[in-house]
Scaffold this active site. Structure first.
Site, PDB file in Angstrom:
ATOM      1  N   SER A  46     101.229 -12.892  41.035  1.00 39.05           N
ATOM      2  CA  SER A  46     101.894 -13.949  41.810  1.00 39.05           C
ATOM      3  C   SER A  46     100.852 -15.027  42.096  1.00 39.05           C
ATOM      4  CB  SER A  46     102.472 -13.376  43.106  1.00 39.05           C
ATOM      5  OG  SER A  46     101.463 -12.845  43.927  1.00 39.05           O
ATOM      6  N   HIS A 158     105.292  -7.499  42.162  1.00 39.86           N
ATOM      7  CA  HIS A 158     104.423  -6.355  41.895  1.00 39.86           C
ATOM      8  C   HIS A 158     105.192  -5.070  41.612  1.00 39.86           C
ATOM      9  CE1 HIS A 158     100.900  -8.448  44.182  1.00 39.86           C
ATOM     10  NE2 HIS A 158     101.172  -8.988  43.009  1.00 39.86           N
ATOM     11  N   GLU A 167     104.338  -7.354  49.805  1.00 40.67           N
ATOM     12  CA  GLU A 167     103.436  -6.311  50.311  1.00 40.67           C
ATOM     13  C   GLU A 167     103.749  -6.011  51.767  1.00 40.67           C
ATOM     14  OE1 GLU A 167      99.457  -7.814  49.578  1.00 40.67           O
ATOM     15  OE2 GLU A 167     100.103  -8.539  47.624  1.00 40.67           O
ATOM     16  N   GLU A 208      99.927  -2.339  42.974  1.00 41.91           N
ATOM     17  CA  GLU A 208      98.788  -2.142  43.874  1.00 41.91           C
ATOM     18  C   GLU A 208      98.764  -0.735  44.466  1.00 41.91           C
ATOM     19  OE1 GLU A 208      98.642  -5.457  46.604  1.00 41.91           O
ATOM     20  OE2 GLU A 208      98.141  -6.836  44.976  1.00 41.91           O
ATOM     21  N   ASP A 245     102.574  -9.501  53.220  1.00 42.75           N
ATOM     22  CA  ASP A 245     102.352 -10.628  52.317  1.00 42.75           C
ATOM     23  C   ASP A 245     103.694 -10.883  51.652  1.00 42.75           C
ATOM     24  OD1 ASP A 245     101.723 -12.568  50.557  1.00 42.75           O
ATOM     25  OD2 ASP A 245     100.389 -11.371  49.292  1.00 42.75           O
ATOM     26  N   GLU A 288     101.365 -13.278  55.580  1.00 43.42           N
ATOM     27  CA  GLU A 288     100.704 -14.095  54.550  1.00 43.42           C
ATOM     28  C   GLU A 288     101.772 -14.767  53.675  1.00 43.42           C
ATOM     29  OE1 GLU A 288      98.001 -11.667  52.245  1.00 43.42           O
ATOM     30  OE2 GLU A 288      98.258 -12.955  50.498  1.00 43.42           O
ATOM     31  N   ASP A 315      97.474 -17.981  51.327  1.00 43.44           N
ATOM     32  CA  ASP A 315      96.910 -17.453  50.075  1.00 43.44           C
ATOM     33  C   ASP A 315      97.205 -18.480  48.983  1.00 43.44           C
ATOM     34  OD1 ASP A 315      96.291 -16.105  47.743  1.00 43.44           O
ATOM     35  OD2 ASP A 315      97.863 -14.615  47.900  1.00 43.44           O
ATOM     36  N   LYS A 340      90.073 -15.055  47.616  1.00 45.94           N
ATOM     37  CA  LYS A 340      90.073 -14.389  46.309  1.00 45.94           C
ATOM     38  C   LYS A 340      89.100 -15.144  45.413  1.00 45.94           C
ATOM     39  CE  LYS A 340      94.965 -12.969  46.257  1.00 45.94           C
ATOM     40  NZ  LYS A 340      96.321 -13.520  45.992  1.00 45.94           N
ATOM     41  N   HIS A 368      91.481  -8.422  46.968  1.00 44.20           N
ATOM     42  CA  HIS A 368      91.576  -8.075  45.546  1.00 44.20           C
ATOM     43  C   HIS A 368      92.646  -8.927  44.880  1.00 44.20           C
ATOM     44  CE1 HIS A 368      95.259  -5.239  46.205  1.00 44.20           C
ATOM     45  NE2 HIS A 368      95.338  -6.346  46.903  1.00 44.20           N
ATOM     46  N   LYS A 391      91.763  -6.818  52.123  1.00 42.26           N
ATOM     47  CA  LYS A 391      93.063  -6.414  51.585  1.00 42.26           C
ATOM     48  C   LYS A 391      92.807  -5.924  50.175  1.00 42.26           C
ATOM     49  CE  LYS A 391      96.503  -9.187  49.882  1.00 42.26           C
ATOM     50  NZ  LYS A 391      97.773  -9.919  49.772  1.00 42.26           N
TER      51      LYS A 391
HETATM   52  P1  PGA Z   1      98.327 -11.359  43.122  1.00 39.11           P
HETATM   53  O1  PGA Z   1      98.818 -10.667  44.457  1.00 39.11           O
HETATM   54  O2  PGA Z   1      96.972 -10.893  42.829  1.00 39.11           O
HETATM   55  O3  PGA Z   1      99.375 -10.953  42.135  1.00 39.11           O
HETATM   56  O4  PGA Z   1      98.346 -12.861  43.390  1.00 39.11           O
HETATM   57  C1  PGA Z   1      98.042 -10.544  45.600  1.00 39.11           C
HETATM   58  C2  PGA Z   1      98.459 -11.481  46.679  1.00 39.11           C
HETATM   59  O5  PGA Z   1      99.445 -12.253  46.513  1.00 39.11           O
HETATM   60  O6  PGA Z   1      97.828 -11.536  47.716  1.00 39.11           O
HETATM   61 ZN    ZN Z   2      99.212 -13.124  48.704  1.00 38.90          ZN
END
Ligand code: PGA
Ligand code: ZN
Length: 433
Positions: A46, A158, A167, A208, A245, A288, A315, A340, A368, A391
């Site tokens: 995503s 996911h 999430e 995940e 999230d 998030e 994010d 990230k 991650h 996270k």
């Molecule tokens: P992604 O998911 O690594 O698929 O972007 C993690 C997140 O959205 O925080």
């Molecule tokens: Zn996210």
């Protein structure tokens, strides 16, 4: 006068390896003054629209176009020659060099997967050269272990089924220390598995490592989790709260939010009311990506309505980009940022974003990606940066547990030499009791 020895780069190599979803990713190997490091780059599903570019080969024969041989070649032949003879511990200079060679604002010439692999491997080889664990190389005063956001229910992009909320995470802020937080997470995870079986729901897992059952509503997902926390003998809101999230960009179409599992289509105000309601009903302390990455007005509104109660985390909105973060700070769009490394593509720019957040009293969570490897750089980074939150998925599957296991070792190492604290001392949200 004799020169102080430095980790001078002798060799830069890269290869294609597999990530946790079975897709190729870049691994970089650096040799500097006889020391060797290996760093692997993660990959999102995503992904935010404004992330630095992840370079894929695009030809349909190898790995269905997802090969990363171009990025591998860029590491070896484009960046490699310029790096030979450089001091790997001059992180800022190395990263500036990578940025300048690429020449674009989003690393689209040679790929952020190429630059990040090198950038991380330079940190790791320097730590090895100075004979220090990575966290203490990055920050000699490292002493805070993070509260993990443990993603035990996977949905959205996911999982094939599950909640709209990508999430649903346990946030064990009441743990005594990091190892206790992992024990709590594992105990609840297994109670959740039993509960799912009891209700005739699936226990297969998503990207995940969290369960991804077919559910009749988003509330159903949250209630399942609360039930499991109680079954495991923990106090909801005191020992463990919840973090979400939503990854709302993934279901935003034609200016509306399409919640498939709830069967509802909401505008921005409707989404904010949905969250107000959730926060009233449930012990949710962090949300998030509650809104789309371009819905800046909505973010500002949501922060006004909920920002004094919970953590509002950007994010996809901010993509670890100091410029985007600056805008969010000026507009008051959020009070925490997800960090990230591969969204921006170098270690220095990642740390710049963290420092900007910190100097504006904003929380930051090291994260991650849904596509991961056995690399544990983020565990060390989370301790070194001292933000107190990480996270990194569920408590199963090696790509996720590698990060937790590394943190368990770090906690033990720090404990042996100096006082160590678990973050409940620097509580991230006002709702925690
Ligand atoms: P992604 O998911 O690594 O698929 O972007 C993690 C997140 O959205 O925080
Ligand atoms: Zn996210």
């Amino acid at each position: 006068m004799e020169k102080t020895p430095k980790p001078i780069i002798e060799k830069v190599h890269a290869r294609e390896i597999l990530d946790s979803r079975g897709f190729p990713t870049v691994e970089v190997e650096i040799i500097a003054s006889g020391h060797k490091s290996i760093s692997a780059v993660p990959s999102g599903a995503s992904t935010g629209e404004f992330e630095a570019l992840e370079l894929r080969d695009g030809d349909s024969k190898r790995f269905h176009g997802k090969g990363v041989l171009k990025a591998v070649d860029n590491v070896i032949n484009r960046f490699g020659p310029a790096l030979a003879g450089q001091d790997a511990s001059n992180q800022k200079e190395i990263d500036d060099l990578l940025i300048n060679i690429d020449g674009t604002s989003n690393k689209s010439t040679f790929g952020a997967n190429a630059s990040l692999g090198i950038s991380m491997a330079c940190s790791v080889v320097s730590a090895a050269f100075y004979n220090k664990p990575l966290y203490s190389y990055l920050n000699p005063n490292s002493s805070i272990l993070p509260v993990p956001m443990i993603n035990v229910l996977n949905g959205g992009m996911h999982a094939d089924q599950g909640s709209d909320l990508q999430e649903i995470m346990l946030f064990p802020h009441g743990a005594k220390n990091f190892k206790h937080s992992i024990q709590m997470g594992s105990e609840v995870f297994h109670c959740l598995k039993k509960e799912l079986k009891k209700q005739g729901l699936g226990t297969t897992i998503g990207d995940e490592g969290g369960f991804a059952p077919a559910l009749h509503s988003n509330d159903h997902a949250i209630e399942l989790l609360l039930n499991s926390i109680e079954k495991a003998g923990f106090n909801i809101g005191k020992d463990i709260s919840l973090a979400l999230d939503v990854a709302a960009s993934s279901f935003y179409k034609d200016n509306k939010y399409h919640l498939k599992v709830d069967g509802s289509v909401l505008d921005t105000d409707g989404m904010i009311s949905f969250y107000e309601d959730l926060v009233k009903k449930y012990p949710i302390v962090s949300i998030e990506d509650g809104l789309d990455e371009n819905d800046w007005e909505g973010w500002n509104k949501m922060s006004q309505v909920l920002g004094s109660k919970i953590q509002i985390v950007g994010d996809d909105l901010t993509v670890t980009n100091p410029k985007k973060l600056q805008r969010a700070i000026e507009q008051g769009s959020m009070n925490a940022i997800l960090i990230k490394l591969n969204q921006i593509g170098t270690v220095s720019e990642t740390i710049e974003a963290i420092e900007l957040a910190r100097s504006n009293n904003m929380n930051y969570i090291i994260s991650h990606r849904s596509g991961e490897t056995e690399d544990t750089f983020i565990s060390d980074l989370s301790v070194a940066m001292g933000g107190g939150q990480i996270k990194t998925g569920s408590v199963c599957r090696s790509d996720r547990t590698a990060k937790y296991n590394r943190l368990l070792r770090i906690e033990e190492q720090i404990e042996n030499s100096s006082p160590v604290s678990y973050t409940h001392l620097t509580l991230p949200t006002k709702r925690i009791v």
